[in-house]
Design an enzyme around this catalytic site. Structure first.
Site, PDB file in Angstrom:
ATOM      1  N   ASP A  80      -7.196   3.733  -3.587  1.00  0.00           N
ATOM      2  CA  ASP A  80      -7.547   2.653  -2.673  1.00  0.00           C
ATOM      3  C   ASP A  80      -8.360   3.166  -1.472  1.00  0.00           C
ATOM      4  OD1 ASP A  80      -6.827  -0.309  -2.283  1.00  0.00           O
ATOM      5  OD2 ASP A  80      -6.489   0.554  -0.297  1.00  0.00           O
ATOM      6  N   HIS A 139       0.873  -1.175   0.000  1.00  0.00           N
ATOM      7  CA  HIS A 139       0.000   0.000   0.000  1.00  0.00           C
ATOM      8  C   HIS A 139       0.911   1.226   0.000  1.00  0.00           C
ATOM      9  CE1 HIS A 139      -3.664   2.067   0.447  1.00  0.00           C
ATOM     10  NE2 HIS A 139      -3.954   1.852   1.716  1.00  0.00           N
TER      11      HIS A 139
HETATM   12  N1  LIG Z   1      -6.329  -6.547   3.663  1.00  0.00           N
HETATM   13  C1  LIG Z   1      -6.437  -6.110   2.416  1.00  0.00           C
HETATM   14  O1  LIG Z   1      -7.439  -6.325   1.765  1.00  0.00           O
HETATM   15  C2  LIG Z   1      -5.271  -5.398   1.757  1.00  0.00           C
HETATM   16  C3  LIG Z   1      -5.246  -5.321   0.373  1.00  0.00           C
HETATM   17  C4  LIG Z   1      -4.164  -4.725  -0.252  1.00  0.00           C
HETATM   18  C5  LIG Z   1      -3.164  -4.176   0.525  1.00  0.00           C
HETATM   19  N2  LIG Z   1      -3.225  -4.223   1.893  1.00  0.00           N
HETATM   20  C6  LIG Z   1      -2.125  -3.673   2.682  1.00  0.00           C
HETATM   21  O2  LIG Z   1      -1.337  -4.747   3.180  1.00  0.00           O
HETATM   22  C7  LIG Z   1      -0.748  -4.376   4.422  1.00  0.00           C
HETATM   23  C8  LIG Z   1      -1.110  -5.385   5.482  1.00  0.00           C
HETATM   24  O3  LIG Z   1      -2.514  -5.412   5.643  1.00  0.00           O
HETATM   25  P1  LIG Z   1      -3.278  -6.689   6.245  1.00  0.00           P
HETATM   26  O4  LIG Z   1      -4.728  -6.441   6.088  1.00  0.00           O
HETATM   27  O5  LIG Z   1      -2.677  -7.920   5.730  1.00  0.00           O
HETATM   28  O6  LIG Z   1      -2.825  -6.677   7.765  1.00  0.00           O
HETATM   29  P2  LIG Z   1      -3.445  -5.985   9.043  1.00  0.00           P
HETATM   30  O7  LIG Z   1      -4.546  -6.830   9.559  1.00  0.00           O
HETATM   31  O8  LIG Z   1      -3.733  -4.560   8.808  1.00  0.00           O
HETATM   32  O9  LIG Z   1      -2.135  -6.111   9.960  1.00  0.00           O
HETATM   33  C9  LIG Z   1      -1.875  -7.248  10.665  1.00  0.00           C
HETATM   34  C10 LIG Z   1      -0.432  -7.439  11.041  1.00  0.00           C
HETATM   35  O10 LIG Z   1       0.117  -6.287  11.709  1.00  0.00           O
HETATM   36  C11 LIG Z   1       0.709  -6.758  12.942  1.00  0.00           C
HETATM   37  N3  LIG Z   1       0.704  -5.679  13.924  1.00  0.00           N
HETATM   38  C12 LIG Z   1      -0.318  -4.856  14.272  1.00  0.00           C
HETATM   39  N4  LIG Z   1       0.111  -3.968  15.216  1.00  0.00           N
HETATM   40  C13 LIG Z   1       1.427  -4.263  15.469  1.00  0.00           C
HETATM   41  C14 LIG Z   1       2.424  -3.696  16.290  1.00  0.00           C
HETATM   42  N5  LIG Z   1       2.172  -2.638  17.062  1.00  0.00           N
HETATM   43  N6  LIG Z   1       3.660  -4.258  16.284  1.00  0.00           N
HETATM   44  C15 LIG Z   1       3.949  -5.329  15.502  1.00  0.00           C
HETATM   45  N7  LIG Z   1       3.038  -5.897  14.674  1.00  0.00           N
HETATM   46  C16 LIG Z   1       1.801  -5.364  14.652  1.00  0.00           C
HETATM   47  C17 LIG Z   1      -0.187  -7.900  13.370  1.00  0.00           C
HETATM   48  O11 LIG Z   1       0.516  -8.720  14.275  1.00  0.00           O
HETATM   49  P3  LIG Z   1      -0.214  -9.324  15.580  1.00  0.00           P
HETATM   50  O12 LIG Z   1      -1.083 -10.454  15.114  1.00  0.00           O
HETATM   51  O13 LIG Z   1       0.924  -9.776  16.404  1.00  0.00           O
HETATM   52  O14 LIG Z   1      -1.036  -8.209  16.173  1.00  0.00           O
HETATM   53  C18 LIG Z   1      -0.392  -8.593  12.014  1.00  0.00           C
HETATM   54  O15 LIG Z   1       0.689  -9.422  11.689  1.00  0.00           O
HETATM   55  C19 LIG Z   1      -1.244  -2.963   4.728  1.00  0.00           C
HETATM   56  O16 LIG Z   1      -0.320  -2.041   4.221  1.00  0.00           O
HETATM   57  C20 LIG Z   1      -2.533  -2.896   3.923  1.00  0.00           C
HETATM   58  O17 LIG Z   1      -2.931  -1.581   3.589  1.00  0.00           O
HETATM   59  C21 LIG Z   1      -4.242  -4.853   2.521  1.00  0.00           C
END
Ligand SMILES: NC(=O)c1ccc[n+]([C@@H]2O[C@H](COP(=O)([O-])OP(=O)(O)OC[C@H]3O[C@@H](n4cnc5c(N)ncnc54)[C@H](OP(=O)(O)O)[C@@H]3O)[C@@H](O)[C@H]2O)c1
Length: 404
Positions: free
Chosen positions: A261, A177
């Site tokens: 997005d 992102h």
């Molecule tokens: N989801 C989508 O549809 C999508 C689509 C395209 C791009 N993206 C992008 O992909 C990236 C990841 O998104 P996501 O949806 O997969 O994940 P997310 O649910 O937003 O993030 C989860 C991850 O972040 C970790 N985390 C949260 N707070 C933390 C902290 N303070 N210290 C260390 N780790 C921490 C969590 O670990 P714990 O389990 O240990 O809390 C988990 O591994 C983002 O940039 C998002 O914008 C997402």
């Protein structure tokens, strides 16, 4: 709308419509070849299948560049990354889908998450082994050559000061992102000057990234370059896009990716559609319609019948598959909805561009109890009458496994 009552007629129309669709597809293909022949002779050969390569395709009236998986057969992909270790930092929905796909593509992948958290558990369930392929965040970054920062956007900001010194010269910094670097004044994420910084943003949830890959298909992704130190940043972005499960990679910029997005998910994709569903349902209920009727006419028919038709063949096809009564009314009302919604969408885009949405997201998602707060808000949605009615309607589907 009376789609189900008029199903026989609709089926006849639907059977007729494919020939219309086929004709327009054939026409579009011929126009494409003509365009390519005029603009780019080499690309015209691509369309005809004689030469593989980067495609320049006409989307409506604009020519855009698209990269495809067929240009990255597995051996080429594995050879390209033979000296690399992909360090997946974070194991949310994207971390899960992208890391498993890259691992299944035969690349060397390790996962880095905080020990003992939800993700640590989840990663082990998916076969990542502590000390072998699963590490704490710092150790994974030290071991990786391509650092895939897929922490939550809020966590990317709060952890940046700690992570930044670990991203040393020669490594590549990867995001899914544009959020963190585009809004750097708010997030504080300013990448070191001596690393390539690239983006692969799948256009869908990480669960879909995984399931489409497992089905032998691929998700559409945007790719972009923020910083090109090696001169290879774009090529690497494309290759990584394919490695994590994309079928096609569309070139964009970090800025365009994040603006579109944030705008899209607040609009039609999530917030807008939820608001439309609720407003339509509410008026039906105010006028004495039962919950099942209001739900069927608002959500069930949309998601089960009409939206898939738009997805498959386009808006005109959906219209062609519906009764003339439905068609007339929808054609008349569409401009009114467009006019009513336009100012809301303009406000929304402005709120994205000026960083308001980013600051709101960072503030909320950095709260220590953000998970509970979301759980509470989602439980409130679940308790709304429209979605309670939906549970019973879904359970009545012939293939349903849900209990009433
Ligand atoms: N989801 C989508 O549809 C999508 C689509 C395209 C791009 N993206 C992008 O992909 C990236 C990841 O998104 P996501 O949806 O997969 O994940 P997310 O649910 O937003 O993030 C989860 C991850 O972040 C970790 N985390 C949260 N707070 C933390 C902290 N303070 N210290 C260390 N780790 C921490 C969590 O670990 P714990 O389990 O240990 O809390 C988990 O591994 C983002 O940039 C998002 O914008 C997402």
């Amino acid at each position: 709308m009376s789609f189900s009552r008029n199903s026989a007629r609709a089926v006849k129309q639907a059977l007729r419509a494919p020939s219309v669709a086929k004709r327009s597809i054939a026409l579009a293909a011929r126009q494409q070849v003509a365009l390519n022949a005029a603009v780019q002779p080499q690309v015209a050969r691509n369309v005809l299948g004689a030469v593989r390569g980067v495609k320049q395709l006409k989307f409506a009236d604009d020519v855009e560049t698209v990269y495809e998986r067929a240009d990255w057969p597995l051996e080429k992909l594995q050879d390209y990354f033979k000296n690399d270790t992909l360090a997946m930092i974070g194991y949310g929905s994207q971390g899960h889908g992208q890391s498993l796909n890259a691992r299944d593509n035969g690349l060397k992948v390790i996962v880095g998450v905080r020990e003992g958290g939800e993700s640590w558990k989840q990663a082990q369930e998916d076969g990542w082994v502590p000390g072998e392929t699963l590490f704490g965040i710092d150790e994974a970054i030290n071991k990786g050559t391509i650092i895939m920062n897929l922490l939550s956007d809020a966590a990317q900001s709060t952890t940046w000061k700690h992570i930044e010194p670990l991203i040393t010269k020669g490594k590549t910094l990867y995001f899914a992102h544009g959020f963190s670097v585009v809004y750097k004044e708010d997030t504080g994420v300013i990448p070191p000057k001596d690393v390539d910084v690239i983006l692969v943003a799948p256009k869908g949830s990480g669960r879909t990234v995984r399931t489409l890959f497992q089905e032998g298909r691929g998700i559409n992704s945007s790719i972009a370059v923020w910083q090109d130190v090696t001169g290879k940043a774009k090529e690497k972005a494309v290759a990584l896009g394919i490695a994590v499960g994309s079928g096609y990679c569309y070139e964009t910029t970090f800025e365009k990716e994040v603006y579109s997005d944030l705008y899209g998910e607040r609009g039609v994709l999530m917030g807008g559609i939820q608001g439309m569903f609720r407003a339509q349902y509410q008026v039906l209920r105010e006028n004495g319609h039962s919950p099942s009727e209001a739900f069927n006419e608002t959500v069930e028919e949309a998601t089960q019948s009409l939206f898939p038709l738009i997805g498959k063949y386009g808006m005109d096809y959906m219209y062609a598959a519906c009764s003339t009564t439905a068609r007339r009314g929808a054609l008349d009302w569409a401009p009114k909805f467009e006019k009513a919604n336009l100012p809301v969408f303009r406000d929304l885009y402005k709120s994205v561009r000026d960083g308001t949405e980013t600051r709101r997201s960072l503030e909320f998602n950095n709260r220590p109890n953000y998970r509970e707060l979301y759980d509470k808000e989602l439980a409130e949605i679940d308790a709304q009458e429209i979605w309670r009615a939906g549970k019973t309607v879904r359970a009545l589907r012939p293939d349903s496994k849900e209990q009433i």
